[in-house]
Write a protein that holds these residues in place. Structure first.
Motif, PDB file in Angstrom:
ATOM      1  N   THR A 121      42.954  82.876   0.216  1.00 34.22           N
ATOM      2  CA  THR A 121      41.590  83.201  -0.207  1.00 34.22           C
ATOM      3  C   THR A 121      41.576  83.489  -1.576  1.00 34.22           C
ATOM      4  OG1 THR A 121      41.902  85.797  -0.256  1.00 34.22           O
ATOM      5  CG2 THR A 121      40.931  84.782   1.828  1.00 34.22           C
ATOM      6  N   HIS A 122      42.212  82.342  -2.273  1.00 36.56           N
ATOM      7  CA  HIS A 122      42.206  82.375  -3.721  1.00 36.56           C
ATOM      8  C   HIS A 122      41.101  81.395  -4.202  1.00 36.56           C
ATOM      9  CE1 HIS A 122      44.665  79.445  -2.630  1.00 36.56           C
ATOM     10  NE2 HIS A 122      44.437  78.501  -3.724  1.00 36.56           N
ATOM     11  N   THR A 143      36.884  79.646  -4.194  1.00 34.93           N
ATOM     12  CA  THR A 143      35.640  79.813  -4.078  1.00 34.93           C
ATOM     13  C   THR A 143      35.001  78.230  -4.199  1.00 34.93           C
ATOM     14  OG1 THR A 143      35.003  80.138  -6.344  1.00 34.93           O
ATOM     15  CG2 THR A 143      35.744  82.110  -5.062  1.00 34.93           C
ATOM     16  N   GLU A 144      33.613  78.506  -3.677  1.00 35.73           N
ATOM     17  CA  GLU A 144      32.720  77.248  -3.727  1.00 35.73           C
ATOM     18  C   GLU A 144      32.706  76.537  -5.232  1.00 35.73           C
ATOM     19  OE1 GLU A 144      28.508  77.909  -3.954  1.00 35.73           O
ATOM     20  OE2 GLU A 144      29.029  79.897  -3.618  1.00 35.73           O
ATOM     21  N   ALA A 145      33.062  77.483  -6.376  1.00 40.74           N
ATOM     22  CA  ALA A 145      33.096  76.785  -7.688  1.00 40.74           C
ATOM     23  C   ALA A 145      34.452  75.841  -7.713  1.00 40.74           C
ATOM     24  CB  ALA A 145      33.160  77.788  -8.670  1.00 40.74           C
ATOM     25  N   ASP A 146      35.567  75.977  -6.974  1.00 39.81           N
ATOM     26  CA  ASP A 146      36.572  75.103  -7.033  1.00 39.81           C
ATOM     27  C   ASP A 146      36.556  73.902  -6.183  1.00 39.81           C
ATOM     28  OD1 ASP A 146      38.185  77.111  -8.432  1.00 39.81           O
ATOM     29  OD2 ASP A 146      38.198  78.312  -6.696  1.00 39.81           O
ATOM     30  N   TRP A 147      35.417  73.424  -5.529  1.00 38.92           N
ATOM     31  CA  TRP A 147      35.134  72.474  -4.843  1.00 38.92           C
ATOM     32  C   TRP A 147      34.831  71.064  -5.547  1.00 38.92           C
ATOM     33  CZ3 TRP A 147      30.842  69.899  -1.770  1.00 38.92           C
ATOM     34  CH2 TRP A 147      31.554  69.273  -0.482  1.00 38.92           C
ATOM     35  N   GLY A 148      35.893  70.202  -5.588  1.00 38.60           N
ATOM     36  CA  GLY A 148      35.720  68.887  -6.191  1.00 38.60           C
ATOM     37  C   GLY A 148      35.845  67.857  -5.513  1.00 38.60           C
ATOM     38  N   PRO A 149      35.914  66.617  -5.844  1.00 34.60           N
ATOM     39  CA  PRO A 149      36.075  65.541  -5.326  1.00 34.60           C
ATOM     40  C   PRO A 149      37.126  65.450  -4.131  1.00 34.60           C
ATOM     41  CG  PRO A 149      35.424  64.869  -7.432  1.00 34.60           C
ATOM     42  CD  PRO A 149      35.717  66.358  -7.448  1.00 34.60           C
ATOM     43  N   ILE A 150      38.433  65.724  -4.816  1.00 40.90           N
ATOM     44  CA  ILE A 150      39.559  65.680  -3.731  1.00 40.90           C
ATOM     45  C   ILE A 150      39.619  66.495  -2.627  1.00 40.90           C
ATOM     46  CG2 ILE A 150      42.131  66.150  -3.597  1.00 40.90           C
ATOM     47  CD1 ILE A 150      41.178  63.771  -5.554  1.00 40.90           C
ATOM     48  N   GLU A 151      38.974  67.775  -2.797  1.00 38.90           N
ATOM     49  CA  GLU A 151      38.551  68.898  -1.716  1.00 38.90           C
ATOM     50  C   GLU A 151      37.593  68.375  -0.890  1.00 38.90           C
ATOM     51  OE1 GLU A 151      39.085  69.772  -4.929  1.00 38.90           O
ATOM     52  OE2 GLU A 151      40.370  70.983  -5.253  1.00 38.90           O
ATOM     53  N   ARG A 162      39.663  76.868   5.114  1.00 36.29           N
ATOM     54  CA  ARG A 162      40.617  78.140   5.162  1.00 36.29           C
ATOM     55  C   ARG A 162      41.955  77.680   4.949  1.00 36.29           C
ATOM     56  NH1 ARG A 162      40.842  81.959   4.166  1.00 36.29           N
ATOM     57  NH2 ARG A 162      41.393  83.180   5.522  1.00 36.29           N
ATOM     58  N   PHE A 163      42.569  76.543   5.571  1.00 34.94           N
ATOM     59  CA  PHE A 163      43.800  75.973   5.247  1.00 34.94           C
ATOM     60  C   PHE A 163      43.989  75.677   3.563  1.00 34.94           C
ATOM     61  CE2 PHE A 163      44.765  74.609   9.797  1.00 34.94           C
ATOM     62  CZ  PHE A 163      45.723  75.501   9.800  1.00 34.94           C
ATOM     63  N   MET A 164      42.922  75.064   2.777  1.00 31.47           N
ATOM     64  CA  MET A 164      43.139  74.866   1.694  1.00 31.47           C
ATOM     65  C   MET A 164      43.101  76.186   0.752  1.00 31.47           C
ATOM     66  SD  MET A 164      40.566  71.516   1.926  1.00 31.47           S
ATOM     67  CE  MET A 164      40.276  71.487   0.133  1.00 31.47           C
ATOM     68  N   GLY A 165      42.527  77.198   1.254  1.00 31.54           N
ATOM     69  CA  GLY A 165      42.401  78.564   0.459  1.00 31.54           C
ATOM     70  C   GLY A 165      41.216  78.922  -0.007  1.00 31.54           C
TER      71      GLY A 165
END
Length: 267
Positions: free
Chosen positions: A138-139, A141-149, A176-179
């Motif tokens: 759970t490390h 958040t939406e702020a980490d969402w970029g093109p690869i994700e 969830r698998f991606m954290g």
């Protein structure tokens, strides 16, 4: 179409579209298990428009950011947070559009509309959701969402074209698998639904536009209104509960329903 069936379809679509239990699977099951006539694509388009309006309203603040980000991308400002969100949503939509067109052109979309397929996907992907929810970190958040994700989640989303998988469920599973934490995994999934539902609605709408008559238009309007109300309520409830409750209740429902459908299909 009988009013009871129309309202029932709209409520099923509205409630199940954003819960991780598969709206398409439930819509296919209704005529198969009850003997009701198939509702047709025009009604499918209408109830999807209703759910689209619900998610846009609920996440309006984020939708405005994405719209501003689209403008940023057009004028070359690609590094703003808004542009990042808009680009992510665009990238995440590409795989499902390509896969959807391929399935439609090959007839695979119709071939998979069976109770047995829905039973297996309901059960199997329900267990995968449980595993991802229990074991995922759970490390992020939406702020980490970029093109690869976004691309990775877009590929997960394309799997949802198999009836019974659940678009929201498989996207949440991938997140969830991606954290990503539960709340933000669900939020990203819901935002991804906007261009996806819009794309599918345009595709289906183009097919039925020339066939729709006045009565179908009236039925569609009624269906859209009920689907909107049901979707807004279900979405608000799920997002509120996710702050304190896991996805286990939805998994239990999927496993029970999937097992029941497999027994029905093979008995």
């Amino acid at each position: 179409m009988p009013m009871l069936q129309l309202i029932l379809l709209a409520l099923i679509q509205g409630i199940t579209e954003f819960l991780p239990i598969s709206s398409s699977g439930h819509l296919i099951l209704l005529p198969n298990l009850t003997g009701m006539a198939d509702q047709g694509q025009a009604i499918d388009v209408a109830v999807h428009v209703g759910t689209l309006a619900a998610v846009v309203l609920y996440f309006w603040a984020d939708v405005k950011v994405a719209l501003a980000g689209t403008v940023d991308l057009i004028v070359g400002r690609r590094q703003t947070p808004a542009a990042r969100l808009a680009l992510g949503l665009a990238i995440a939509t590409i795989p499902v559009v390509i896969a959807g067109l391929a399935m439609k052109l090959t007839g695979l979309d119709e071939a998979l509309r069976s109770i047995a397929v829905i039973g297996w996907t309901m059960l199997g992907f329900g267990i995968v959701l449980w595993w991802a929810d229990q074991k995922g970190a759970t490390h992020k958040t939406e702020a980490d969402w970029g093109p690869i994700e976004a691309l990775k989640m877009g590929l997960w989303q394309a799997v949802a074209l198999i009836p019974g998988t659940s678009r929201s469920g498989i996207c949440i599973t991938g997140a969830r698998f991606m954290g990503y934490n539960r709340h933000d995994a669900a939020k990203i999934s819901m935002l991804m639904s906007i261009p996806t539902i819009l794309a599918s609605g345009v595709l289906l709408g183009a097919e039925v536009a020339s066939e729709a008559d006045a009565q179908v238009a009236i039925d569609g309007l009624i269906g859209a209104v009920f689907a909107f109300a049901a979707a807004l309520g279900a979405l608000a409830l799920m997002m509120r509960l996710l702050r304190s409750v896991s996805f286990s209740p939805y998994v239990i429902y999927r496993v029970i329903l999937g097992a029941g459908l497999l027994w029905y299909a093979y008995a």
